[in-house]
Design a protein around this motif. Structure first.
Motif, PDB file in Angstrom:
ATOM      1  N   SER A  59       0.645  -1.088  -0.053  1.00 26.15           N
ATOM      2  CA  SER A  59       0.022   0.095  -0.035  1.00 26.15           C
ATOM      3  C   SER A  59       1.004   1.250  -0.007  1.00 26.15           C
ATOM      4  O   SER A  59       1.983   1.041   0.093  1.00 26.15           O
ATOM      5  N   GLU A  61       1.062   3.560   2.161  1.00 27.30           N
ATOM      6  CA  GLU A  61       1.573   3.724   3.598  1.00 27.30           C
ATOM      7  C   GLU A  61       2.514   2.850   3.930  1.00 27.30           C
ATOM      8  O   GLU A  61       3.472   3.452   4.240  1.00 27.30           O
ATOM      9  N   LYS A  64       5.763   4.305   2.177  1.00 25.94           N
ATOM     10  CA  LYS A  64       6.126   5.327   3.105  1.00 25.94           C
ATOM     11  C   LYS A  64       7.044   4.883   4.208  1.00 25.94           C
ATOM     12  O   LYS A  64       8.230   5.346   4.230  1.00 25.94           O
ATOM     13  N   SER A 107      -3.209   0.760  -5.374  1.00 20.87           N
ATOM     14  CA  SER A 107      -3.693   2.091  -4.665  1.00 20.87           C
ATOM     15  C   SER A 107      -4.599   2.825  -5.660  1.00 20.87           C
ATOM     16  O   SER A 107      -5.336   3.761  -4.895  1.00 20.87           O
ATOM     17  N   SER A 135      -4.037   8.795   0.221  1.00 22.40           N
ATOM     18  CA  SER A 135      -2.690   9.217   0.379  1.00 22.40           C
ATOM     19  C   SER A 135      -2.072   8.258   1.483  1.00 22.40           C
ATOM     20  O   SER A 135      -0.837   8.137   1.878  1.00 22.40           O
ATOM     21  N   GLY A 136      -2.925   7.716   2.220  1.00 21.31           N
ATOM     22  CA  GLY A 136      -2.703   6.816   3.353  1.00 21.31           C
ATOM     23  C   GLY A 136      -3.459   6.785   4.613  1.00 21.31           C
ATOM     24  O   GLY A 136      -4.354   7.723   4.660  1.00 21.31           O
ATOM     25  N   HIS A 140       0.482  12.436   7.266  1.00 18.63           N
ATOM     26  CA  HIS A 140       2.159  12.561   7.134  1.00 18.63           C
ATOM     27  C   HIS A 140       2.371  14.005   7.193  1.00 18.63           C
ATOM     28  O   HIS A 140       1.535  14.816   7.005  1.00 18.63           O
ATOM     29  N   ARG A 181      -3.208  14.495   4.770  1.00 22.13           N
ATOM     30  CA  ARG A 181      -3.544  13.153   4.153  1.00 22.13           C
ATOM     31  C   ARG A 181      -4.871  13.701   3.158  1.00 22.13           C
ATOM     32  O   ARG A 181      -5.727  14.684   3.733  1.00 22.13           O
TER      33      ARG A 181
END
Length: 201
Positions: A59, A61, A64, A107, A135-136, A140, A181
């Protein structure tokens, strides 16, 4: 992408293999073991191994977390070795269809680099995302500033304690150190342009 069909990445696809190979190279260059990256990222060694071999679709996330764990940026996946672009060029034209791009497997998000590389004062990214793409799951933050404009579709954007709805034509500026996010909303694909300085993507 704009026709509304979800982007589908299968395990072992070219994109997954390239992403996994680059993550493994980063890890080895940093002298990190799978277990060390697992401890830092919160992901299991077995899962990380599968990602590195292109057998799992991480994913956004997870990507990252893995990039952070090896001290790199997700945007470094844009780097194309042997690119040959002249660093001293005063201008640079990138034709549509020739942009450096990154797809996060599974995603529903495609990012294309509008600036020639990540060695400039800022970066500009063309973003396409299917409805529901995000974006997750967790906000972030990073150094710098960013500004984005929605070209088509809509998105829900969280920044700090603010919960915002952005439609086509709307733009947002933010201090990137504030946790943020987003998620693509509505029934149509999201298209947006994002600018970030310094390049941290």
């Amino acid at each position: 992408m704009l026709g509304g069909k979800a982007m589908k990445e299968e395990p072992g696809s070219l994109e997954s293999i390239q992403i996994g190979s680059r993550l493994r190279s980063w890890r080895l260059a940093s002298g990190l073991s799978l277990h060390k990256v697992a401890d830092t990222s919160g992901l299991s060694p077995g899962y990380i191994s599968q990602v590195e071999r292109g057998l799992a679709n991480p994913s956004l996330e997870s990507l990252k977390r893995l990039a952070d764990a090896v001290g790199m940026r997700i945007g470094d996946l844009f780097v194309d070795e042997g690119d040959g672009s002249p660093e001293s060029s005063r201008f640079f034209v990138t034709k549509r269809g020739m942009r450096k791009q990154i797809r996060y497997p599974g995603s529903g998000i495609l990012n294309e680099l509008l600036t020639p590389d990540l060695q400039r004062q800022f970066e500009a990214i063309w973003v396409e995302a299917q409805p529901g793409a995000t974006s997750g799951g967790h906000p972030h933050s990073h150094a710098g500033e960013e500004c984005g404009v929605v070209i088509f579709g809509s998105m829900r954007f969280w920044v700090g304690n603010a919960d915002l709805e952005l439609a086509a034509g709307d733009s947002i500026y933010l201090d990137s150190t504030v946790p943020h996010r987003w998620v693509a909303t509505g029934t149509e694909p999201l298209v947006a342009v994002w600018m970030i300085t310094p390049p941290t993507f």
